[in-house]
Design a protein around this motif. Structure first.
Motif, PDB file in Angstrom:
ATOM      1  N   VAL A   1       0.867  -1.183   0.000  1.00 32.89           N
ATOM      2  CA  VAL A   1       0.000   0.000   0.000  1.00 32.89           C
ATOM      3  C   VAL A   1       0.899   1.228   0.000  1.00 32.89           C
ATOM      4  O   VAL A   1       1.797   1.337   0.845  1.00 32.89           O
ATOM      5  N   SER A   2       0.644   2.134  -0.951  1.00 33.43           N
ATOM      6  CA  SER A   2       1.455   3.348  -1.006  1.00 33.43           C
ATOM      7  C   SER A   2       0.682   4.491  -0.375  1.00 33.43           C
ATOM      8  O   SER A   2      -0.393   4.855  -0.846  1.00 33.43           O
ATOM      9  N   GLY A   3       1.239   5.049   0.693  1.00 32.63           N
ATOM     10  CA  GLY A   3       0.654   6.238   1.318  1.00 32.63           C
ATOM     11  C   GLY A   3       1.457   7.449   0.911  1.00 32.63           C
ATOM     12  O   GLY A   3       2.475   7.315   0.226  1.00 32.63           O
ATOM     13  N   PRO A   4       1.049   8.635   1.352  1.00 33.62           N
ATOM     14  CA  PRO A   4       1.765   9.857   0.966  1.00 33.62           C
ATOM     15  C   PRO A   4       3.202   9.884   1.497  1.00 33.62           C
ATOM     16  O   PRO A   4       4.086  10.473   0.879  1.00 33.62           O
ATOM     17  N   HIS A   5       3.448   9.215   2.652  1.00 30.24           N
ATOM     18  CA  HIS A   5       4.786   9.286   3.248  1.00 30.24           C
ATOM     19  C   HIS A   5       5.452   7.931   3.408  1.00 30.24           C
ATOM     20  O   HIS A   5       6.560   7.839   3.911  1.00 30.24           O
ATOM     21  N   ASP A   6       4.752   6.882   3.075  1.00 36.36           N
ATOM     22  CA  ASP A   6       5.284   5.563   3.403  1.00 36.36           C
ATOM     23  C   ASP A   6       4.727   4.528   2.418  1.00 36.36           C
ATOM     24  O   ASP A   6       3.703   4.755   1.771  1.00 36.36           O
ATOM     25  N   ARG A   7       5.436   3.404   2.324  1.00 39.89           N
ATOM     26  CA  ARG A   7       4.913   2.266   1.560  1.00 39.89           C
ATOM     27  C   ARG A   7       5.029   1.052   2.466  1.00 39.89           C
ATOM     28  O   ARG A   7       6.103   0.799   3.026  1.00 39.89           O
ATOM     29  N   VAL A   8       3.926   0.352   2.637  1.00 39.19           N
ATOM     30  CA  VAL A   8       3.897  -0.797   3.546  1.00 39.19           C
ATOM     31  C   VAL A   8       3.613  -2.044   2.709  1.00 39.19           C
ATOM     32  O   VAL A   8       2.774  -2.004   1.808  1.00 39.19           O
ATOM     33  N   ALA A   9       4.292  -3.149   3.020  1.00 40.05           N
ATOM     34  CA  ALA A   9       4.073  -4.381   2.259  1.00 40.05           C
ATOM     35  C   ALA A   9       3.937  -5.558   3.215  1.00 40.05           C
ATOM     36  O   ALA A   9       4.424  -5.520   4.351  1.00 40.05           O
ATOM     37  N   GLY A  10       3.252  -6.605   2.759  1.00 38.50           N
ATOM     38  CA  GLY A  10       3.080  -7.777   3.614  1.00 38.50           C
ATOM     39  C   GLY A  10       2.545  -8.961   2.842  1.00 38.50           C
ATOM     40  O   GLY A  10       2.552  -8.983   1.609  1.00 38.50           O
ATOM     41  N   ALA A  11       2.063  -9.942   3.623  1.00 46.86           N
ATOM     42  CA  ALA A  11       1.573 -11.200   3.041  1.00 46.86           C
ATOM     43  C   ALA A  11       0.088 -11.345   3.339  1.00 46.86           C
ATOM     44  O   ALA A  11      -0.447 -10.679   4.227  1.00 46.86           O
ATOM     45  N   GLY A  12      -0.569 -12.247   2.597  1.00 45.28           N
ATOM     46  CA  GLY A  12      -1.996 -12.453   2.824  1.00 45.28           C
ATOM     47  C   GLY A  12      -2.420 -13.884   2.578  1.00 45.28           C
ATOM     48  O   GLY A  12      -1.746 -14.635   1.873  1.00 45.28           O
ATOM     49  N   ARG A  13      -3.554 -14.260   3.201  1.00 45.56           N
ATOM     50  CA  ARG A  13      -4.149 -15.581   2.997  1.00 45.56           C
ATOM     51  C   ARG A  13      -5.599 -15.413   2.585  1.00 45.56           C
ATOM     52  O   ARG A  13      -6.265 -14.477   3.031  1.00 45.56           O
ATOM     53  N   LEU A  14      -6.093 -16.341   1.787  1.00 43.83           N
ATOM     54  CA  LEU A  14      -7.501 -16.355   1.396  1.00 43.83           C
ATOM     55  C   LEU A  14      -8.124 -17.663   1.841  1.00 43.83           C
ATOM     56  O   LEU A  14      -7.458 -18.702   1.823  1.00 43.83           O
ATOM     57  N   ALA A  15      -9.373 -17.598   2.246  1.00 45.99           N
ATOM     58  CA  ALA A  15     -10.082 -18.827   2.629  1.00 45.99           C
ATOM     59  C   ALA A  15     -11.567 -18.612   2.391  1.00 45.99           C
ATOM     60  O   ALA A  15     -12.014 -17.480   2.160  1.00 45.99           O
ATOM     61  N   MET A  16     -12.308 -19.686   2.436  1.00 45.38           N
ATOM     62  CA  MET A  16     -13.766 -19.591   2.398  1.00 45.38           C
ATOM     63  C   MET A  16     -14.300 -19.810   3.803  1.00 45.38           C
ATOM     64  O   MET A  16     -13.823 -20.685   4.533  1.00 45.38           O
ATOM     65  N   VAL A  17     -15.294 -19.022   4.185  1.00 40.41           N
ATOM     66  CA  VAL A  17     -16.041 -19.280   5.414  1.00 40.41           C
ATOM     67  C   VAL A  17     -17.501 -19.332   4.989  1.00 40.41           C
ATOM     68  O   VAL A  17     -18.064 -18.299   4.600  1.00 40.41           O
ATOM     69  N   GLY A  18     -18.080 -20.502   5.014  1.00 50.06           N
ATOM     70  CA  GLY A  18     -19.410 -20.666   4.422  1.00 50.06           C
ATOM     71  C   GLY A  18     -19.339 -20.263   2.959  1.00 50.06           C
ATOM     72  O   GLY A  18     -18.463 -20.702   2.217  1.00 50.06           O
ATOM     73  N   GLN A  19     -20.225 -19.354   2.560  1.00 45.89           N
ATOM     74  CA  GLN A  19     -20.273 -18.905   1.163  1.00 45.89           C
ATOM     75  C   GLN A  19     -19.394 -17.670   0.924  1.00 45.89           C
ATOM     76  O   GLN A  19     -19.380 -17.131  -0.171  1.00 45.89           O
ATOM     77  N   HIS A  20     -18.709 -17.215   1.954  1.00 42.10           N
ATOM     78  CA  HIS A  20     -17.989 -15.942   1.846  1.00 42.10           C
ATOM     79  C   HIS A  20     -16.491 -16.129   1.632  1.00 42.10           C
ATOM     80  O   HIS A  20     -15.896 -17.062   2.171  1.00 42.10           O
ATOM     81  N   VAL A  21     -15.937 -15.180   0.888  1.00 41.46           N
ATOM     82  CA  VAL A  21     -14.480 -15.145   0.731  1.00 41.46           C
ATOM     83  C   VAL A  21     -13.914 -14.287   1.866  1.00 41.46           C
ATOM     84  O   VAL A  21     -14.416 -13.194   2.128  1.00 41.46           O
ATOM     85  N   VAL A  22     -12.866 -14.804   2.513  1.00 40.05           N
ATOM     86  CA  VAL A  22     -12.217 -14.059   3.592  1.00 40.05           C
ATOM     87  C   VAL A  22     -10.753 -13.846   3.235  1.00 40.05           C
ATOM     88  O   VAL A  22     -10.068 -14.782   2.807  1.00 40.05           O
ATOM     89  N   ALA A  23     -10.286 -12.613   3.387  1.00 38.61           N
ATOM     90  CA  ALA A  23      -8.859 -12.317   3.205  1.00 38.61           C
ATOM     91  C   ALA A  23      -8.278 -11.866   4.534  1.00 38.61           C
ATOM     92  O   ALA A  23      -8.905 -11.099   5.274  1.00 38.61           O
TER      93      ALA A  23
END
Ligand SMILES: CC(C)(COP(=O)(O)OP(=O)(O)OC[C@H]1O[C@@H](n2cnc3c(N)ncnc32)[C@H](O)[C@@H]1OP(=O)(O)O)[C@@H](O)C(=O)NCCC(=O)NCCS
Length: 228
Positions: free
Chosen positions: A179-201
């Motif tokens: 994510v690029s902000g006006p003063h900083d850039r932050v980076a990371g990792a993510g996971r995806l899964a299903m919970v019932g019918q919904h997508v969760v990140a």
């Protein structure tokens, strides 16, 4: 094609007390929303309190999760101390969820793939659109959920601008983000899964500041926890 294999699913019944997202440890919990009951905003914050109490093994009444203003980011306090863990919540019409991390800064987002996800394309960069393996509502929902979770985890407390949140390496169960902000850039990792019918990140990055709380908002956090 099954996009989200069963082993990647999360439970609507039991909290997940430990999962890995990149190099960080995350816990999460979900609940279906009753037809009548407290507002989903309030219910999601209470669910986050339950999760913190459960994972820390402390009494529920010692935990408070409140919204930091003006950004809207939730923070947890235990026995009046606004320190760790970091928390995040998300709610949709029929479900809400909460996540926490002790060693990272966490963001969670829930998306219903059946609710108008095709229109989300406007908010994807050309690189992101090129990365989508198939133009299905599940992939749109996954990419959108990844963006919102990444925005929340970044903790930059700036307005949510989807085109400033970049998702890379999107797979059925994981992604990388920045994510690029006006003063900083932050980076990371993510996971995806299903919970019932919904997508969760779930998105995580390194904790900000020495104790995990950005110095710029420490004073405000102390004021908030003094109210508990
Ligand atoms: C983050 C955001 C896009 C999520 O919207 P959504 O997907 O429709 O809703 P979700 O249920 O998944 O998430 C909402 C929750 O995210 C949390 N949240 C809100 N702003 C957040 C932020 N800046 N960082 C982290 N979490 C945030 C809140 O707990 C919120 O719950 P609430 O709406 O009951 O208060 C939306 O809340 C937003 O645009 N927030 C930014 C607010 C803003 O512009 N603040 C001023 C700039 S600092």
């Amino acid at each position: 094609m099954i996009l989200f294999p069963g082993e990647g699913d999360l439970s609507l019944v039991h909290p997940c007390r430990e999962m890995r997202v990149g190099r960080w440890r995350v816990a999460c919990i979900f609940q279906t929303a009753p037809a009548c009951g407290p507002s989903s905003s309030g219910a999601a914050l209470r669910l986050a309190e339950d999760l913190v109490a459960d994972v820390l093994g402390v009494a529920n009444h010692t935990v408070r999760v409140a919204t930091l203003l003006p950004s809207g980011r939730p923070i947890a306090a235990v026995s009046g101390q606004a320190s760790c863990p970091t928390v995040s919540v998300s709610h949709v019409r029929d479900m809400y969820g909460a996540a926490l991390s002790f060693d990272g800064q966490v963001g969670i987002d829930i998306v219903c793939p059946h609710e108008g996800t095709a229109s989300l394309q406007t908010f994807f960069t050309p690189e992101e659109r090129a990365m989508l393996p198939q133009h299905t509502r599940h992939w749109y929902a996954s990419l959108w959920a990844a963006k919102e979770a990444a925005y929340k985890a970044a903790g930059l407390d700036i307005e949510f601008q989807p085109l400033r949140v970049h998702i890379r390496d999107l797979g059925p169960d994981r992604f990388q983000w920045s994510v690029s902000g006006p003063h900083d850039r932050v980076a990371g990792a993510g996971r995806l899964a299903m919970v019932g019918q919904h997508v969760v990140a779930l998105a995580v990055t390194r904790r900000a500041g020495k104790g995990g709380v950005g110095d710029e908002c420490r004073e405000e956090l102390e004021k908030v926890s003094a109210c508990f």
